[in-house]
Design an enzyme around this catalytic site. Structure first.
Site: not given
Ligand code: DX5
Ligand code: ZN
Length: 228
Positions: A11, A36, A38, A40, A69, A71, A140, A147, A178-180, A200
């Site tokens: 990401s 990926h 993001d 927003m 993605h 958002m 998610m 991130g 996706d996430g963490g 990410g």
């Molecule tokens: C969060 C994003 C993720 C984010 C993931 O809103 O959709 O794609 O970049 O980042 P990490 O891997 O640091 O959780």
């Molecule tokens: Zn994402």
């Protein structure tokens, strides 16, 4: 159905935007095939990130698959622009539109893979009418917007449900998470059913992003091998 090998999708939200080209080249060296991206809007999620011009620039800079993605509120208004910019995959949140079926169809009409995304509090059951339509489902595992957040382990159960529903009803979607995600939990996610792992912080906030992707790919493929 032939299951694809696990893909790590870095990401770019966690990348150094002033050296984006080099960052992308590094993850490509590490074996990433998907990037990926993001998007927003400061409304659907509290944060503002990047938009159409950045996707256009990425398209010129790389042949990697661009996984966009969204958002954002009213995602249907922007599908055309992101398609023209060069997205290969576009995902929209179940929570962001009352016209999910229409938006997914608009993405697919442009020969782009259409995905639907679930926030942590949204059950898999809300997707019952679109699972036969979508090309991928994105779970998610953090609340979207930032991130570097902690993986919510309840999302593993959603991955299992999606895998089970796919085999029960012969659906063909791929499962993304996706996430963490990082070396500590990628094996759990893969065993639960994830085939595309977004990462990410665990990739770009390291001294060697290429090596970070390589190691995650390796851990993921070992987990996949053990699973059977
Ligand atoms: C969060 C994003 C993720 C984010 C993931 O809103 O959709 O794609 O970049 O980042 P990490 O891997 O640091 O959780
Ligand atoms: Zn994402």
């Amino acid at each position: 159905m032939m299951l694809p090998a696990t893909e790590i999708a870095p990401s770019i939200l966690a990348a150094d935007f002033s050296r984006l080209g080099e960052e992308i080249a590094a993850v490509e060296r590490g074996g990433a095939r998907i990037l990926h991206v993001d998007v927003m809007d400061g409304r659907f999620v509290p944060n503002i990130s990047i938009g159409v011009p950045v996707v256009s620039s990425l398209r010129k800079a790389t042949t990697l698959i661009l996984d966009v993605h969204l958002m954002i509120e009213e995602p249907g208004r922007y599908v055309g622009a992101f398609a023209d910019a060069g997205a290969d995959m576009i995902s929209v949140h179940q929570e962001a539109t009352p016209h999910l079926d229409r938006v997914l169809a608009a993405i697919q009409e442009r020969d782009i893979e259409a995905g639907v995304v679930l926030n942590p509090a949204t059950p898999v059951a809300t997707l019952s009418e679109v699972l036969s339509v979508v090309d991928f489902v994105l779970v998610m595992s953090v609340n979207p917007g930032y991130g570097g957040q902690k993986f919510i382990s309840g999302s593993l159960e959603k991955l299992r449900q999606l895998k089970e529903l796919r085999s029960r009803y012969n659906h063909t979607y791929r499962i993304e998470v996706d996430g963490g995600l990082g070396l500590d939990n990628v094996a759990d996610a893969v065993r639960a059913g994830a085939e595309i792992i977004v990462a990410g912080t665990s990739v770009f906030h390291t001294s060697d992003p290429a090596e970070a992707v390589r190691r995650m790919r390796q851990v993921a493929s070992e987990a996949l091998a053990q699973k059977v």
